[in-house]
Design an enzyme around this catalytic site. Structure first.
Site, PDB file in Angstrom:
ATOM      1  N   THR A 190       0.834  -1.192   0.000  1.00  0.00           N
ATOM      2  CA  THR A 190       0.000   0.000   0.000  1.00  0.00           C
ATOM      3  C   THR A 190       0.868   1.242   0.000  1.00  0.00           C
ATOM      4  O   THR A 190       1.967   1.251   0.575  1.00  0.00           O
ATOM      5  CB  THR A 190      -0.935   0.023   1.231  1.00  0.00           C
TER       6      THR A 190
ATOM      7  N   THR B 116      -0.246   4.111   1.203  1.00  0.00           N
ATOM      8  CA  THR B 116      -0.720   5.021   2.248  1.00  0.00           C
ATOM      9  C   THR B 116       0.011   4.835   3.569  1.00  0.00           C
ATOM     10  O   THR B 116      -0.183   5.608   4.490  1.00  0.00           O
ATOM     11  CB  THR B 116      -2.228   4.830   2.488  1.00  0.00           C
ATOM     12  N   LYS B 117       0.845   3.794   3.648  1.00  0.00           N
ATOM     13  CA  LYS B 117       1.542   3.544   4.903  1.00  0.00           C
ATOM     14  C   LYS B 117       2.832   2.781   4.623  1.00  0.00           C
ATOM     15  O   LYS B 117       2.833   1.809   3.869  1.00  0.00           O
ATOM     16  CB  LYS B 117       0.646   2.720   5.848  1.00  0.00           C
TER      17      LYS B 117
ATOM     18  N   GLY C 145      -4.055  -2.074   0.882  1.00  0.00           N
ATOM     19  CA  GLY C 145      -4.124  -2.233  -0.563  1.00  0.00           C
ATOM     20  C   GLY C 145      -5.461  -2.721  -1.081  1.00  0.00           C
ATOM     21  O   GLY C 145      -5.557  -3.188  -2.227  1.00  0.00           O
TER      22      GLY C 145
ATOM     23  N   VAL D 128      -8.696   2.862   2.263  1.00  0.00           N
ATOM     24  CA  VAL D 128      -8.177   4.229   2.340  1.00  0.00           C
ATOM     25  C   VAL D 128      -8.281   4.882   0.963  1.00  0.00           C
ATOM     26  O   VAL D 128      -9.240   5.587   0.657  1.00  0.00           O
ATOM     27  CB  VAL D 128      -6.719   4.254   2.853  1.00  0.00           C
TER      28      VAL D 128
ATOM     29  N   CYS E 264      -0.002 -32.007 -18.246  1.00  0.00           N
ATOM     30  CA  CYS E 264      -0.366 -30.736 -18.876  1.00  0.00           C
ATOM     31  C   CYS E 264      -1.610 -30.898 -19.733  1.00  0.00           C
ATOM     32  O   CYS E 264      -2.484 -30.024 -19.771  1.00  0.00           O
ATOM     33  CB  CYS E 264       0.798 -30.221 -19.712  1.00  0.00           C
TER      34      CYS E 264
END
Length: 532
Positions: free
Chosen positions: A135, A137-138, A169, A196, A435
């Site tokens: 994130t 914001t921090k 996030g 946020v 596969c």
């Protein structure tokens, strides 16, 4: 604690406003459905923080929304806030409880299982779990825990009244993945999400909050295989009936199957897809992923060959497939061969939700963090003492269908386990049989998903449209393994060189009545052990 609705928890950050008015943004968020507000001011002086908190409290009171103050008990007391949110380095919960009025809400941030346990024992009312993702914001002092790291922390809250809110996030684009994957094996989920930037930095905070709230509520009410209300096939015969219907649907619908796969077997995978009646597209360019997700019936992500282009393509492919409600099949080929492979699979599983994960014992052991089964490259060395418990528990942990391949194949949706005992040993002697099985699963899941959801537009909160993906996975395994038995009996098959084209021919010729006659499927019950 006086209980509050934690579902959409707004954490403020004035640095993200980009010239907008703080109180206007806050009011728009409240109108959009925010249920609790935390004022977080890390750099403001006391007077500025106090004024902002007073103004926010007045506004929140108008809409009857509780206000939480980050860290500062003095500010919380001054404005008569509903509570405080603490960090690990802040005042202990016990002291904060004595200082705050009776009935106050006390939350705390936790990044590890030990921190959750300490918070639980100290009497926290709710716990903020994160950061889930990176994130801006921090500044993070510890690495993100990821969606898949939340389950064990939530399980530690079993038997308590403590609520859990994820943070870090979280955006509207990843909220469905978070809500789907953040469950404990005891079915303990999140009570809310803290957001946020997706609200504060939005030019339309009301609309942003409405979208987040809508996704959260849809996810909370969506039915999963782990819910008691979920209806799945009840018997072996019913599963086989569904398998045969899906098999026929593949041929009538010819779904487009997008495959990001091992370059060693790309041609074989495409041919086996065509033999089933589906249509393959082998594309890895990340620039195509958004468009292909809208066209494809399913996506196969096979990590056998990891190249720069395919890495980004796999990440974006799964993300856009989730957004388009398209099944995603993950084949973590050789995941134990390198730390790079392990870290990449962990990264993509925190980015998007698979519908089915298939692997041999060594691969699934690495995925589960178990040392019980080892691997060498793409080969598995040994197996599990309790494979039934292992696949059931891993299915609950990863919230998807798990297929453990081997001499006996084990398939679980987290509620039940099916054993499949078809297959000729020569299938394991050719390159890419696993596969090709991934391609079969993708084709069957595409048909099951399409058949179950014609005209169904109630899809919000789900990462696939639905469909019986358990039966689809069973059908894919039976298709390849029964075809291998038939191919081995052919007079023109003299070894692995002649076996492969005969196998593809037999898949193309296989009919539902043959599958029903030759299928060796049984359901087993076993008490869960600590296998994962």
């Amino acid at each position: 604690m006086d209980r509050i609705d934690l579902s959409l928890y707004l954490v403020t950050d004035r640095s993200l406003l980009a010239g907008k008015d703080f109180l206007e943004t806050l009011e728009q968020a409240l109108l959009g459905g925010v249920t609790v507000v935390q004022i977080r001011e890390k750099t403001s002086d006391t007077a500025e923080f106090l004024q902002l908190a007073q103004e926010s409290k007045t506004l929140c009171d108008r809409y009857e929304i509780p206000l939480i103050i980050n860290d500062r008990i003095d500010i919380a007391l001054a404005v008569n806030a509903r509570g405080v949110h603490l960090g690990q380095s802040d005042m202990p919960i016990g002291i904060a409880r004595r200082l705050m009025p009776a009935g106050s809400i006390i939350g705390i941030s936790c990044n590890s299982l030990d921190e959750v346990r300490r918070a639980r024992d100290a009497g926290a009312d709710y716990i903020g779990l994160g950061a889930v993702w990176e994130t801006q914001t921090k500044r993070l002092t510890k690495p993100p825990i990821g969606v898949r790291g939340l389950g064990v922390m939530l399980e530690a809250l079993d038997g308590s009244d403590i609520k859990a809110v994820a943070i870090g996030g979280i955006k509207s684009t990843n909220l469905a993945r978070l809500m789907h994957g953040s469950w404990s094996q005891t079915n303990h989920g999140l009570d809310g999400v803290a957001v946020v930037s997706d609200i504060v930095a939005s030019p339309e905070p009301k609309k942003a909050a409405q979208i987040l709230k809508s996704i959260f509520m849809a996810c909370k009410t969506a039915v999963s295989p782990f819910d008691r209300s979920f209806t799945s096939p009840r018997s072996r015969d019913e599963i086989l009936d569904n398998v045969l219907n899906i098999m026929s649907s593949v041929r009538t619908r010819s779904p487009l199957v997008h495959q990001i796969t091992n370059v060693v077997v790309s041609n074989q995978s495409a041919n086996i897809t065509l033999a089933m009646g589906a249509s393959p597209i082998m594309a890895t360019a990340p620039e195509e992923m958004s468009d292909l997700a809208k066209l494809s019936g399913a996506l196969l992500v096979n990590i056998g060959t990891l190249r720069a282009e395919s890495l980004e393509g796999m990440s974006k492919g799964g993300y856009f497939a989730n957004a388009s409600k398209t099944p995603v099949i993950l084949d973590p080929v050789g995941i134990g061969a390198s730390d790079f492979r392990k870290s990449f699979v962990n990264e993509i599983l925190n980015c998007w939700q698979p519908s089915v994960i298939k692997g041999n014992a060594g691969e699934l052991a690495v995925l589960a963090g178990s040392s019980e089964a080892a691997s060498r490259g793409v080969d598995s060395l040994g197996g599990f003492q309790h494979p039934v418990s292992f696949v059931k528990q891993l299915a609950r942990k990863e919230r998807c269908i798990i297929l453990l391949t081997g001499e006996t194949d084990y398939i679980s949706d987290g509620r039940r386990v099916l054993l499949l005992k078809n297959g000729d040993p020569m299938l394991g002697q050719i390159t890419g049989s696993g596969c090709m099985l991934g391609s079969c699963i993708a084709a069957y899941c595409a048909a099951a998903n399409a058949s179950a959801n014609e005209g169904n537009h109630e899809l919000e909160g789900k990462l696939t449209r639905g469909g019986d993906l358990l039966s689809a996975t069973v059908g894919a395994v039976l298709t390849l393994t029964i075809a291998s038995e038939l191919a081995r009996k052919r007079e023109d098959v003299r070894g692995i060189g002649t076996f492969l084209p005969a196998l593809i021919d037999e898949v193309a010729a296989l009919r539902p009545e043959t599958v029903r006659r030759l299928a060796r499927v049984e359901e087993v019950e076993e008490t869960l052990t600590n296998a994962v």
